[in-house]
Motif scaffolding. Sequence first.
Motif: not given
Lengths: 154, 76
Positions: A59-66, A78-98
């Motif tokens: 998502x970060x790569x796609x954002x930079x491509x835009x 901006x939409x790609x950047x928001x997806x990037x932030x969301x996925x990063x937040x998901x990864x950080x949360x999963x790293x704690x929870x899983x």
Amino acid sequence: MAAWVGAAACVLVTVVGVLVPPGATAPVAATLTGSDLPHAWAAGIVLVLALVSAAALIELARMLGQVREHALFAPAATRHFRHFAGLLALAAALRVVLPAFAAIAAARQAGRHAATLTFDGGDLLALLITAVFFLVARLFDEAARLEDDSRSIV
Amino acid sequence: MAIVVRLDVMLALRKIRSRDLAQFVGITESNLSLLKSGHVRGVRFETLGKICEFLQCQPGDLLVWVPDDEAEKSGN
């Protein structure tokens, strides 16, 4: 380009770490450490985390491509950047929870009534950083509005 | 919109071409066209000043406030 390479490397290194048996000798090695968890469970968790992190980097790569010279804050970027932030937040949360859920499940399976859960301060820091990324995405929205204003004022 | 741009009227009165005005002001002809048709969100004082200087007129000659109901009747 760097983000695409990073995403590929993230998945590749994880797969190598999962497939290479512990203790194997190689010039370049990735080691999977899963504390008390069964290897298969730990492998599953790191693969999920690697895939989510790779998706975030894509998502970060796609954002930079835009980003274009005359439209630095395009809505798609901006939409790609928001997806990037969301996925990063998901990864950080999963790293704690899983790992915590896996440790509890492993303890129950072993017939134990207690499980040891460990939390790293780095995980909390990662969550805070993703919160900052969401703030940056909000700033992008405002910047896009100002850019649009600036373009429609002659 | 309540503010109506009378730039085309002033250009006709002064017998000046849009191209010459755009060149003097330092904006593109397409932007000047957008300004003439009122399809812009605002005008910089700098741009307005240059237009007034070239057309030898006052800002009030270029911008006119029209009540919304009158503007609707006249099709603006």
